[in-house]
Write an enzyme that holds these catalytic residues in place. Structure first.
Site, PDB file in Angstrom:
ATOM      1  N   LYS A  48       0.799  -1.235   0.000  1.00 45.47           N
ATOM      2  CA  LYS A  48       0.000   0.000   0.000  1.00 45.47           C
ATOM      3  C   LYS A  48       0.835   1.290   0.000  1.00 45.47           C
ATOM      4  O   LYS A  48       0.387   2.348   0.444  1.00 45.47           O
ATOM      5  CB  LYS A  48      -1.005   0.049   1.175  1.00 45.47           C
ATOM      6  CG  LYS A  48      -1.823  -1.198   1.413  1.00 45.47           C
ATOM      7  CD  LYS A  48      -2.276  -1.916   0.185  1.00 45.47           C
ATOM      8  CE  LYS A  48      -3.304  -1.200  -0.647  1.00 45.47           C
ATOM      9  NZ  LYS A  48      -3.527  -1.927  -1.932  1.00 45.47           N
ATOM     10  N   HIS A 101       7.526  -6.832  -2.254  1.00 43.13           N
ATOM     11  CA  HIS A 101       7.276  -6.376  -0.882  1.00 43.13           C
ATOM     12  C   HIS A 101       8.199  -7.105   0.096  1.00 43.13           C
ATOM     13  O   HIS A 101       8.060  -6.949   1.302  1.00 43.13           O
ATOM     14  CB  HIS A 101       5.840  -6.715  -0.462  1.00 43.13           C
ATOM     15  CG  HIS A 101       4.758  -6.012  -1.221  1.00 43.13           C
ATOM     16  ND1 HIS A 101       4.802  -4.697  -1.576  1.00 43.13           N
ATOM     17  CD2 HIS A 101       3.546  -6.472  -1.653  1.00 43.13           C
ATOM     18  CE1 HIS A 101       3.680  -4.376  -2.207  1.00 43.13           C
ATOM     19  NE2 HIS A 101       2.901  -5.427  -2.269  1.00 43.13           N
ATOM     20  N   SER A 131      -5.103   2.441   4.164  1.00 45.35           N
ATOM     21  CA  SER A 131      -5.204   1.847   2.830  1.00 45.35           C
ATOM     22  C   SER A 131      -5.295   0.325   2.931  1.00 45.35           C
ATOM     23  O   SER A 131      -6.126  -0.314   2.270  1.00 45.35           O
ATOM     24  CB  SER A 131      -3.976   2.263   2.006  1.00 45.35           C
ATOM     25  OG  SER A 131      -4.045   1.740   0.703  1.00 45.35           O
TER      26      SER A 131
HETATM   27  P1  A3P Z   1      -5.120   4.419  -1.201  1.00 44.92           P
HETATM   28  O1  A3P Z   1      -5.732   3.131  -0.723  1.00 44.92           O
HETATM   29  O2  A3P Z   1      -4.749   5.321  -0.047  1.00 44.92           O
HETATM   30  O3  A3P Z   1      -5.944   5.117  -2.222  1.00 44.92           O
HETATM   31  P2  A3P Z   1      -0.005  -0.478  -3.590  1.00 44.92           P
HETATM   32  O4  A3P Z   1       0.043  -0.458  -5.057  1.00 44.92           O
HETATM   33  O5  A3P Z   1       1.352  -0.527  -2.942  1.00 44.92           O
HETATM   34  O6  A3P Z   1      -0.931  -1.528  -3.077  1.00 44.92           O
HETATM   35  O7  A3P Z   1      -0.567   0.929  -3.107  1.00 44.92           O
HETATM   36  C1  A3P Z   1      -1.909   1.262  -3.339  1.00 44.92           C
HETATM   37  C2  A3P Z   1      -2.105   2.694  -2.899  1.00 44.92           C
HETATM   38  O8  A3P Z   1      -1.415   3.559  -3.836  1.00 44.92           O
HETATM   39  C3  A3P Z   1      -3.579   3.087  -2.922  1.00 44.92           C
HETATM   40  O9  A3P Z   1      -3.738   4.063  -1.894  1.00 44.92           O
HETATM   41  C4  A3P Z   1      -3.686   3.681  -4.334  1.00 44.92           C
HETATM   42  O10 A3P Z   1      -4.796   4.515  -4.513  1.00 44.92           O
HETATM   43  C5  A3P Z   1      -2.356   4.450  -4.393  1.00 44.92           C
HETATM   44  N1  A3P Z   1      -2.000   4.796  -5.784  1.00 44.92           N
HETATM   45  C6  A3P Z   1      -1.759   3.965  -6.812  1.00 44.92           C
HETATM   46  N2  A3P Z   1      -1.531   4.660  -7.954  1.00 44.92           N
HETATM   47  C7  A3P Z   1      -1.631   5.969  -7.624  1.00 44.92           C
HETATM   48  C8  A3P Z   1      -1.513   7.195  -8.350  1.00 44.92           C
HETATM   49  N3  A3P Z   1      -1.289   7.230  -9.656  1.00 44.92           N
HETATM   50  N4  A3P Z   1      -1.661   8.367  -7.679  1.00 44.92           N
HETATM   51  C9  A3P Z   1      -1.891   8.366  -6.336  1.00 44.92           C
HETATM   52  N5  A3P Z   1      -2.033   7.235  -5.597  1.00 44.92           N
HETATM   53  C10 A3P Z   1      -1.904   6.055  -6.224  1.00 44.92           C
END
Ligand code: A3P
Length: 286
Positions: A48, A101, A131
């Site tokens: 996340k 990860h 998240s």
């Molecule tokens: P949120 O749940 O706070 O919206 P991961 O890919 O490590 O699982 O992380 C997911 C998080 O990164 C999510 O956060 C997602 O919305 C955010 N995320 C992914 N792409 C993004 C982007 N282009 N701009 C902003 N946040 C992004």
């Protein structure tokens, strides 16, 4: 130990919590011996922290802004997870791009020889907790937490996927000199996507012309990724029709779930566990 709420979905390997439906012990056992090439690029994140964002950014940098790449191939195929056996990154043509990860102690030993390039992306852990809480309520392969209050305890204790956030960042950062290493934060990418992409290009030795850079920046915005099914994991089985992998994409969403007492308690633990850590985290968008 995995918690009671997660115990049916997780298994442990060398003290780290993995997902039964996604990871395989035999694959995890082989990772230590993976060969890492000079041209390999590995984006390391705690869950996340913007992993799928890095998949999109790296794909576009390496395709020189070719949109067909991110429109026709799923992110996990273009830039697979090192620890997931399907879409094995070892079978990719060079330059190979992948995300992981994994905690520092479980990575290929070749990586510690300085082969390849490592981009570590961190995010403020209060936003990660929120998240991840929503993520567990969204995906079928993890248990929905009962209350945020209970989930937060589990997060602090590391009883969640991939274990403790505190250990993850500290271990990677403490060993950063073993790698060709770039340290980035979700918040800096969010605040200035263009500058960060330029910084990543500099680290990777890739040059993008201004017009290509415009395309990459545009295609990596939250808005563009949200409507790109090859970037946003919409194909993933979910328990909640209204949920999404790209949920809010903002800094400071922790304020919607943390009570004042929870925030103060977290701050205290953070001060203790991150004492001396030379990085100033960003907790809100101002
Ligand atoms: P949120 O749940 O706070 O919206 P991961 O890919 O490590 O699982 O992380 C997911 C998080 O990164 C999510 O956060 C997602 O919305 C955010 N995320 C992914 N792409 C993004 C982007 N282009 N701009 C902003 N946040 C992004």
């Amino acid at each position: 130990m995995a918690t009671s709420s997660n115990k049916d979905n997780l298994f442990q390997y060398k003290g780290c919590n993995f997902i039964k439906n996604i990871h395989q012990l035999e694959h995890l056992e082989k990772i230590h011996q993976f060969e890492i090439k000079e041209t390999d690029v590995i984006a390391v994140t705690y869950p996340k922290s913007g992993t799928i964002w890095m998949q999109q950014i790296l794909s576009l940098i390496y395709s020189n802004g070719d949109l067909s790449v991110v429109q026709n191939k799923k992110a996990a195929v273009r830039v697979p997870w090192m620890e997931v056996p399907i879409n094995n990154f070892q079978d990719l043509p060079s330059p190979r791009l992948c995300v992981t990860h994994l905690p520092y102690r479980l990575i290929p030993k070749d990586l510690r020889k300085g082969n390849g390039k490592v981009i570590y992306v961190t995010r403020n852990p209060k936003d990660i907790a929120v998240s991840l809480y929503h993520f567990q309520n969204y995906v079928t392969f993890l248990e929905s937490p009962t209350k945020f209050e209970d989930f937060l305890e589990e997060f602090i204790d590391g009883n969640v996927i991939y274990g403790s956030w505190f250990d993850h960042i500290r271990d990677w950062y403490n060993h950063k000199d073993e790698f060709n290493f770039l340290f980035l934060s979700y918040e800096e990418i969010k605040k200035d996507l263009r500058t960060t992409i330029t910084k990543i290009c500099g680290f990777l030795g890739r040059k993008l012309g201004e017009d290509k850079l415009d395309i990459v920046v545009e295609e990596c915005t939250f808005k563009a990724m949200s409507i790109n099914p090859m970037a946003n994991y919409k194909h993933m089985e979910s328990k909640n029709q209204n949920g999404s992998f790209l949920r809010k994409g903002i800094i400071g969403d922790w304020k919607t779930l943390f009570t004042v007492a929870q925030s103060e308690k977290f701050d205290k633990i953070f001060q203790e566990r991150m004492k001396g850590f030379p990085f100033k985290f960003t907790w809100d968008s101002k």
